[in-house]
Design an enzyme around this catalytic site. Sequence first.
Site, PDB file in Angstrom:
ATOM      1  N   VAL A 149       0.842  -1.195   0.000  1.00 23.34           N
ATOM      2  CA  VAL A 149       0.000   0.000   0.000  1.00 23.34           C
ATOM      3  C   VAL A 149       0.885   1.257   0.000  1.00 23.34           C
ATOM      4  O   VAL A 149       1.859   1.329   0.737  1.00 23.34           O
ATOM      5  CB  VAL A 149      -0.902   0.029   1.243  1.00 23.34           C
ATOM      6  CG1 VAL A 149      -1.908   1.162   1.137  1.00 23.34           C
ATOM      7  CG2 VAL A 149      -1.604  -1.296   1.418  1.00 23.34           C
ATOM      8  N   LYS A 184      -3.406   0.564  -3.263  1.00 26.71           N
ATOM      9  CA  LYS A 184      -2.941  -0.797  -3.008  1.00 26.71           C
ATOM     10  C   LYS A 184      -2.592  -1.459  -4.315  1.00 26.71           C
ATOM     11  O   LYS A 184      -3.401  -1.511  -5.240  1.00 26.71           O
ATOM     12  CB  LYS A 184      -4.049  -1.572  -2.290  1.00 26.71           C
ATOM     13  CG  LYS A 184      -3.734  -3.028  -2.114  1.00 26.71           C
ATOM     14  CD  LYS A 184      -4.663  -3.688  -1.126  1.00 26.71           C
ATOM     15  CE  LYS A 184      -4.443  -3.145   0.244  1.00 26.71           C
ATOM     16  NZ  LYS A 184      -4.625  -4.122   1.308  1.00 26.71           N
ATOM     17  N   ASP A 226     -10.231 -12.665   6.071  1.00 22.76           N
ATOM     18  CA  ASP A 226      -8.984 -12.326   6.753  1.00 22.76           C
ATOM     19  C   ASP A 226      -9.212 -11.228   7.798  1.00 22.76           C
ATOM     20  O   ASP A 226      -8.554 -10.190   7.777  1.00 22.76           O
ATOM     21  CB  ASP A 226      -7.923 -11.912   5.723  1.00 22.76           C
ATOM     22  CG  ASP A 226      -6.504 -12.010   6.297  1.00 22.76           C
ATOM     23  OD1 ASP A 226      -6.343 -12.578   7.401  1.00 22.76           O
ATOM     24  OD2 ASP A 226      -5.573 -11.518   5.643  1.00 22.76           O
TER      25      ASP A 226
END
Length: 784
Positions: free
Chosen positions: A499, A516, A611
Amino acid sequence: MAFLLLFLLSFVFNPANAQSRSSIIEPGSSLSPNNNSYWLSESGQFAFGFYPYGNGYSVGIWFENIPQKTVVWTLNRDDPPFTGDATLLLSTQGRLTVRPTQGREVLIAGVANAASSASMLDSGNFVLFGSSSGIIWQSFDFPTDTILPGQPLVVNSKLVSDVSETNHTSGKFQIIMQDDGNLVQYPVEAVGVGFSYWSSETNHVGYGASLNLDSEGLLYLQNATGFNITSLNNKVAATGKSIYRATIDADGIFRLYSHSSNRLDNWFIEWSSSDNKCDPIGLCGENSYCFSMEGEPVCQCPPRFVYIDEEHKDLGCRKNYSLVACTERNYQTFNFSKLVDFSWKDSDSYLNVSARTENDCRSECSRDCNCEAALYNNQSCKMLKLPLRFGRRDTSSQIITLLKIAGELAGPGTRKRKLRIDILITSLALACSTLVFLVVAAIGVLKYRSRVQEYNRILCSVNNRVAEDVALKSFTLEELKDATNNFVEEIGKGAYGTVFRGVISEAAGERMVAIKRLEKVVAEGEREFRNEMKAIGITHHKNLVRLLGYCYDGTDRLLVYEYMKNGSLADFLFKSKLKINWEGRVEIVLNIARGLCYLHEECETQIIHCDIKPENILMDDNGYAKIADFGLAKLLMPNQSKTYTGLRGTMGYVAPEWVWNLPITVKADVYSFGIMLFEIVCCRRRVEADVPENEQFLADWVYDCFKANEVEMLVRNEEVTKSKLERMVKVGLWCIQDEALSRPSMKEVTLMLEGRVNIPDPPLLRSFLRSPDPLLLGSFVSSP
Ligand SMILES: *[C@@H]1O[C@H](CO)[C@@H](O)[C@H](O)[C@H]1NC(C)=O
Ligand SMILES: *[C@@H]1O[C@H](CO)[C@@H](O)[C@H](O)[C@H]1NC(C)=O
Ligand SMILES: *[C@@H]1O[C@H](CO)[C@@H](O)[C@H](O)[C@H]1NC(C)=O
Ligand SMILES: *[C@@H]1O[C@H](CO)[C@@H](O)[C@H](O)[C@H]1NC(C)=O
Ligand SMILES: *[C@@H]1O[C@H](CO)[C@@H](O)[C@H](O)[C@H]1NC(C)=O
Ligand SMILES: *[C@@H]1O[C@H](CO)[C@@H](O)[C@H](O)[C@H]1NC(C)=O
Ligand SMILES: *[C@@H]1O[C@H](CO)[C@@H](O)[C@H](O)[C@H]1NC(C)=O
Ligand SMILES: *[C@@H]1O[C@H](CO)[C@@H](O)[C@H](O)[C@H]1NC(C)=O
């Protein structure tokens, strides 16, 4: 009337010391409380600078040419006051700061873009101008408890009341411009279904509505495209009126005030959100109720209860008796005290049974050792545990409140343990079907409505009605190279790529963004990629990081997100020296739960995050937690089948079904959420080495503490009641059940966290996964 003196400063300002009325403030200018200087607006109506507060000074904006000197804005209102030797400086580098001689410098504004000058405007707006003389910062964007004519309260922003007339720390009440178009008042501690005590009833207006005050004292709502929807008050008869403000007062009522051109007059109330001062929910604390005496609210205790603190009756009441241990044999010895026509919101009802008469309700409650109080109304008997909350007299409710009291008095002692053991035994027997039943029953109870007029907020908040501005921008690689200065400033590295910080130009000016650069993306057609982007792009929720655009150029895939300068939750929890307090952490847990709930249940296409961990939660300027990186799991899919098998999250947060190779559902996120919840509650990582051995694995330790009825061990040196802590722990333990089916949905989690349903004790079955078995863990790969 007392509240008219709101903010009246005991200190008399000395205008003789005021600086000249030059409206433009040049870099290098400074203020100091010692010489009592401030910057005036051109007409002299408003002043910006230090004003005396507590035993020091605050920085704020106030009406300068009326004797009340009413404060309309305060910098960092919850921070302690500055000392007399502080200096407020617009530096030559264009930063506006306050420097105490000791302690940390406080930056007011001007990090990204340096200010070339500042000005106190006649509207009451203090602004910083950039180099091209556009406004780069304004106090109007950060309202505290007041808005002024020309200052909109925009979507998702709020006003929070002061603690009291003389203390401007954040108080108990708020008014929120919700994203569904409704303007709603809530107690700060309980936002959601059933807690609103006033609303503009405009939830049909949709995303982007704002509250506005015009220069003639009209409070009105506008929709996203600038149409006037409704006004809250009638137009003020404007004879001799000159100034207006709308403030949520310390008593929780939102009022429009006017001040005549006669300096000696006082503020006049043009309009109030409510005439009954007992309306604001939460004015009185636990187990007490608000009673209106000659128009003034008084907090009172039920019979056999006493004030927790005689001096502060609003803190609530506690039992002035102790119950003997309740067992099957002695239940006849209990008796009840009775209140008629009181309603309680948010009473933690765990069972709703039908009872023909009030007496039946009494006997239901006495037979049940968990029942500490019951509400009887129209053949229905709600059984509760104490505390009762948000009580008020409500003559139309016809509710009979029955409080279980002891037939005989006995010392404290065995009871609690014993009950605990009963509960543990029962809960061990709970299978997942029981959970489903209990949750359904609890939600059922929730549906019970008191008759008080209230606004029912959509459960997981927000809607899919997306405003036009959501359209994603498609960037070329060149544009993003420019924006990031050829990808020099790396601000993070995650599972999906690196990023960078960048700046893009928009119609409204320059905007800081996080870009990103995806790695490891499965080769995929442009059309498919755009579709995935669209799915992410239409998500719109205050607890999700916004995707602004993307780039699909050759083999490069980049995503452009809004920039969160406060970093990740992991930084806050594990790196920062400043510990977030309990309330703050609870708020963060709730934010994340709401964001996830939205992804799972409210989006057009369901999004499984895959995640969830503190590194993927970012903190915005207002202290809201926002979920990042959602929707990307699909882009990493090794095949085109769009199933989640074969993917993996981060070791330690992943649910057992990853290991067992079972289909992945939203419940996998619930598991990761549970692990993270423990980290947030305990402010530590899920595995830590330099702690006693039994505490190394957080989930195990939490489990052990809960089992031993010692959850207070988890947060040492912190002011939090055991019951609040226990609620959080219980939610977490439900989330990390091995069986995906036993875990609650994020919607149920949200309800539990908001305290709107009773939380059954989780089954205490030890998971094999929590302690890391090297063989097992070796079988799945962790992401970097
Ligand atoms: C007030 O104090 C500041 C900082 O000490 C100084 O820069 C400023 O000129 C003073 N203003 C007046 C009016 O004395
Ligand atoms: C204002 O109230 C808060 C908490 O209610 C307290 O901590 C603070 O010291 C008070 N400040 C002043 C100046 O009275
Ligand atoms: C605002 O209201 C006008 C008039 O009712 C309507 O035409 C317009 O679509 C509304 N805008 C939005 C964003 O809902
Ligand atoms: C909405 O009302 C405000 C305040 O009265 C007025 O200034 C504005 O022109 C109105 N806008 C429209 C579109 O009618
Ligand atoms: C509380 O209980 C004690 C002893 O039972 C009694 O003496 C006292 O009067 C009670 N206090 C109130 C306020 O009822
Ligand atoms: C319960 O309370 C009522 C009235 O308060 C009283 O008449 C009755 O005797 C009490 N019963 C017991 C068993 O204490
Ligand atoms: C509670 O019980 C009453 C009486 O049986 C019933 O009418 C009502 O629907 C129940 N409420 C809920 C939420 O189950
Ligand atoms: C009482 O509940 C019944 C159904 O359970 C309902 O039909 C009736 O209208 C209710 N009465 C009142 C006064 O609310």
